[in-house]
Design an enzyme around this catalytic site. Structure first.
Site, short mmCIF file in Angstrom:
data_model
loop_
_atom_site.label_atom_id
_atom_site.label_comp_id
_atom_site.label_asym_id
_atom_site.label_seq_id
_atom_site.Cartn_x
_atom_site.Cartn_y
_atom_site.Cartn_z
N ASP A 233 -35.70 -34.70 -12.65
CA ASP A 233 -36.13 -34.01 -11.42
C ASP A 233 -35.17 -32.86 -11.15
OD1 ASP A 233 -38.25 -35.59 -10.83
OD2 ASP A 233 -37.19 -36.92 -9.47
N ASP B 294 -37.64 -40.36 -7.98
CA ASP B 294 -37.22 -40.92 -6.69
C ASP B 294 -38.38 -41.35 -5.81
OD1 ASP B 294 -38.18 -38.44 -6.02
OD2 ASP B 294 -36.25 -37.61 -5.40
N ASP C 170 -43.58 -41.62 -8.62
CA ASP C 170 -42.88 -41.52 -9.90
C ASP C 170 -42.88 -42.86 -10.64
OD1 ASP C 170 -42.15 -38.83 -9.75
OD2 ASP C 170 -40.39 -39.28 -8.54
#
Length: 930
Positions: A492, A800, A804
């Site tokens: 990310d 997070d 996901d």
């Protein structure tokens, strides 16, 4: 999210919950298809049948030693059965309760006060523990209404629905005394003596002890106590030392796993105490606490919904039903241990610890720390092969020595024959045979490397402990090992590569740039009031104003905090702004749509719908804006281009761009029925643009060096972000993921939608080249992971959010963020990065490689000693009839190799040289390990 959407959503499909009726995805079958018994490349989802099969195929002389840190299949089966029974019990209670409620609804009954309780009330609370439990556990809506609803229960608990409980020490102690703490009795860990007893159950050691006892008895009888105890006593002493060392090692590991369990269960939650949002351990939650809930959170205790906006709960962990339940005033009861599948809201805690169904469940089952890792399984295959060779050698040695002994070819050191037919006493003959038999048994002990799989566990456990110090909490042991093979990391951007410390540094409104962004004089009064209204209400964050004065405390996600702080700088009074309107419906921020909205009812019965989200997406829905004269002006092509240019300029400077817009709406069109309102779709078109803000989130210090370290180690770092492609490009260049502007072209740089629209074959071709994916939806990340795995990569993924979870589960190693990560993401992960820092991810790779390096050293050491000991004894036995290494000496060799050797070689820290090697990759043959 409807039940139908939920059933087909990736979040539901990839939850690994056999009891809830979820099935494993097809791609897991590919990992196991055609592989041998001792080859389970993906133990993350290996079936119990497959694990059972490889154990049955292993030659094992001491199962308790060989499989002591693997999954206890019998206990796992019992755990699943008890879980199924518990869930059936809950279903029966629910069905009975629904029937009773239906009967009560059909029988007219005059409302009356709550029946007087004969139960004891503790402290100054107006409701007893038994009354609370009967309301929440039995989902008794009529009893709740008799108490005055959630407000009445809160009053009885001396709690405020907005400010929560006072939260001082005296108050918390009185609540724990009256209603219990949010903990449950755990099964005690095994004592040291249990491990001693397990070590004593080793088949080979039992045989040696019997042989030692016989040798001792015969030695004392023939040579006297002074001389005769040497052989038998020495063997017994060596066996005793082996048992003690084994027990101590096992006991230390069990304590370490207990600590890991406690760390995994110690979830931190936000609660409202004294009007302030504070983060506390889930174990410190008390009855009366007001807990904000958002998507991905775990419900920390039993409770009642205070407010909820599209609040949907996944109760499958408790009921086993793979569907979500919408929560509102008609269905307000929340069960501890469930997950928030959608929406947000607040709850009043009414039951904690053992007084909840979750507490009863958790206290009745114990978590098994055992787990297979691919290397462990393959090394069991090696141990089996060596064991068969060792057993064959021992049998040959036994036959040769016995034949030589009884045919008179075995001589004493002084040259005399040890056995003469008809002359040697029976006791001496038996003593000679016992010595030969003891040597053969000891050869088996040395030859069968029971410590080989154990060395993997010791290495993994050591790495796990050290990684904890490096801010990485390992949830699955096999992840330590797999991380050493990683060939690519999909990371990310926000919070991992960047600091997650966001501030609004640029703003556009009224068709102009506002410089500085909090310059109130450049904003007309109408825009100011609408902006403040939207910022205060369309948020999951909050602002706390200390009564004694001082700095305002802003809480929420980093983006929410940045926008709230901007609102405060513009003169927003958060509490007053929220009291001027009421939220009638909300659409929580959605990773797919990249925006969230609320419908507000104002005091004059006006309705305003506010939206906030990705700038270019919200801008595309805007048909007008408010100009500097406070007038609504149409969004003509020139103004649209101006705003698009502003977004591109901000994105190119690595700013996150967020647009805020609204539209008035007719009250008559708003559904009045609660059921219809819950499924009402907020109007998304004809919006009026209020502002576009650029939020700065600087890169983490040291992240460029960490990315370069990965590149040097042959691990490709890919950025997958929901942000604008230009923002992603700027950050990727800053971090070193893209080397130069020349690299920032397709397919190195790709938009999520474009990748999603490719065919499966095209995705496989493109996947390897992708360095940055912008504007990605959670499903795009999943598609990328699948494509990379099919290309043979070992993929690590950071995540997070709740959405996901599928990608984290599908990846070889799922890395969840400890600070910003939701509980759903954490539960789908293998390792939790406690500081959300990419540098920590690189440390995890380093430790993973250390596991392989240490195992290589141990195998080389053990096999060298094994082979040498076997060859020396076989050659000597066949040629001379004697063995140079007797039973005691072989036992000492075994002690050094299996226990002390494993401890010494398995606990070497990683070196910098490891990060200059290429990655191991998906498949590693055992000869390569050795």
């Amino acid at each position: 999210m409807s039940n139908e959407e939920y059933k087909t959503s990736p979040y539901r499909r990839y939850q690994n919950d056999p009891e809830a009726g979820a099935s494993r995805p097809d791609f897991y079958e590919d990992d196991e298809a055609g592989s041998g018994t001792f080859d389970i490349p993906r133990t993350k989802s290996a079936s119990l049948e497959r694990l059972r099969r490889w154990r049955q195929a292993a030659l094992v002389l001491n199962a308790s030693r060989r499989f002591r840190y693997t999954l206890d299949l019998k206990k796992e089966e019992e755990r699943r059965q008890s879980l199924a029974k518990f869930r059936s019990h809950i279903q029966v209670l629910r069905a009975a309760n629904r029937f009773q409620n239906n009967v009560k609804e059909n029988v007219p009954k005059a409302p009356g006060p709550l029946p007087h309780s004969t139960t004891t009330r503790v402290g100054n609370f107006d409701i007893s523990l038994e009354e609370l439990v009967s309301i929440t556990r039995e989902n008794d809506l009529s009893l709740l209404q008799q108490c005055g609803g959630v407000k009445g229960v809160a009053d009885k608990l001396k709690s405020d629905l907005e400010k929560g409980i006072p939260g001082d020490d005296i108050d918390l102690v009185s609540r724990k005394n009256a209603f219990g703490s949010n903990t449950y009795p755990r099964k005690k860990g095994r004592s040291f003596w249990n491990f001693v007893w397990d070590a004593c159950k080793d088949t080979t050691l039992i045989i040696l002890m019997v042989a030692a006892a016989a040798s001792l008895a015969l030695g004392i009888k023939t040579e006297g106590i002074k001389e005769g105890w040497y052989d038998g006593g020495s063997i017994a002493m060596a066996v005793l030392i082996v048992i003690i060392f084994t027990a101590v090692s096992d006991y230390k590991q069990s304590l370490q796993f207990q600590n890991l369990n406690e760390e995994k269960q110690n979830i931190h939650m936000e609660v409202i105490r004294g009007g302030r949002r504070v983060s506390i351990s889930i174990f410190d939650i008390a009855v009366g606490d007001v807990v904000p809930l958002k998507i991905g959170d775990q419900v920390p205790a039993d409770g009642i919904v205070i407010t909820g906006h599209s609040l949907s709960i996944d109760e499958s962990s408790m009921t086993g039903e793979s569907k979500i339940v919408h929560k509102n005033s008609k269905a307000p009861f929340l069960m501890s241990g469930c997950k928030v599948a959608d929406g947000y809201g607040t709850m009043l805690v009414t039951g904690v610890g053992i007084n909840t169904e979750w507490g009863l469940l958790m206290s009745s089952i114990s978590e098994d720390n055992g787990e297979e890792t691919p290397l462990q399984v393959r090394l069991n295959g090696v141990a089996t092969f060596i064991g068969i060779v060792g057993l064959a050698v021992a049998v040959v040695v036994l036959i040769v020595l016995v034949a030589r002994f009884f045919t008179g070819h075995t001589r004493n050191p002084d040259g005399t024959v040890q056995f003469k037919a008809g002359q040697t006493k029976v006791g001496e003959a038996i003593d000679g045979f016992i010595k030969i038999f003891t040597v053969a048994v000891t050869i088996v002990v040395v030859a069968v490397p029971e410590g080989l799989p154990l060395a993997v566990t010791l290495t993994l456990a050591y790495s796990m402990r050290k990684m904890m110090a490096d801010k990485a909490l390992v949830r699955r042991l096999s992840a330590c090992e797999t991380m050493g093979s990683a060939t690519t990391i999909c990371s990310d951007k926000t919070g991992t590569l960047t600091l997650n410390q966001m501030t609004v540094v640029e703003a556009y409104s009224c068709g102009n740039k506002i410089d500085p962004p909090d310059n109130k004089s450049l904003l007309p009064s109408n825009i100011m009031s609408l902006l403040i209204e939207g910022i205060a209400q369309n948020t999951t964050g909050s602002v706390f104003v200390p009564e004694e004065g001082g700095v305002l405390e802003v809480s929420g996600s980093p983006t929410e905090k940045a926008i709230l702080q901007w609102g405060i700088n513009l003169g927003m009074d958060f509490k007053a702004a929220r009291s001027n309107s009421v939220i009638i419906h909300a659409f929580p921020f959605n990773s797919e749509k990249k925006r969230g909205g609320v419908a507000l009812k104002l005091s004059d019965s006006e309705v305003h719908v506010h939206w906030k989200g990705a700038a270019e997406i919200v801008l595309a829905s805007c048909t007008s804006y408010i100009d500097t004269n406070n007038h609504v002006a149409p969004m003509d092509e020139d103004k649209s281009l101006l705003f698009k240019k502003a977004i591109e300029d901000m994105a190119a400077r690595s700013l996150r761009c967020v647009a805020i817009a609204y539209r008035p709406y007719e009250m008559e069109k708003v559904p009045s029925d609660e059921e219809e309102l819950s499924s009402w779709k907020l109007p998304e078109g004809d919006l009026i643009l209020l502002a576009i803000v650029g939020i700065k989130d600087p890169c983490r210090p040291g992240v460029r060096e960490a990315v370069q370290l990965c590149i040097n180690a042959g691990v490709k770092v890919r950025m997958v972000t929901g942000d604008n492609l230009q923002t992603a490009r700027a950050i990727a260049l800053e971090c070193g993921i893209l080397g130069s502007n020349a690299d920032a072209t397709e397919p190195n740089l790709i938009e999520g939608k474009k990748f999603r629209d490719l065919s499966d074959t095209q995705r496989l071709e493109v996947a390897d080249k992708i360095s940055v994916m912008g504007r990605s939806a959670p499903n795009d990340k999943l598609l990328l992971v699948q494509a990379l795995r099919k290309r043979g990569h070992v993929v690590a993924v950071t995540g997070d959010g709740t959405n996901d979870a599928p990608a984290l589960h599908e990846a070889d190693i799922g890395l969840a963020m400890g600070i910003q990560g939701t509980e759903v993401a954490k539960e789908s992960s293998d390792i939790i990065i406690l500081d959300d820092n990419f540098s920590t991810v690189v440390k995890v790779v380093r430790w993973g490689r250390s596991v392989y390096a240490n195992i290589q050293k141990f195998i080389q050491f053990q096999l060298t000693v094994n082979v040498a000991a076997l060859i020396i004894n076989v050659v000597s036995a066949v040629s001379s009839g004697n063995v140079p290494l007797n039973a005691v000496q072989l036992l000492w060799v075994n002690l050094i190799m299996d226990t002390l050797g494993a401890l010494a070689l398995a606990t070497e820290p990683p070196t910098d040289h490891l990060m200059r090697r290429p990655p191991v990759g998906r498949r590693l043959d055992l000869p390569a390990i050795m």
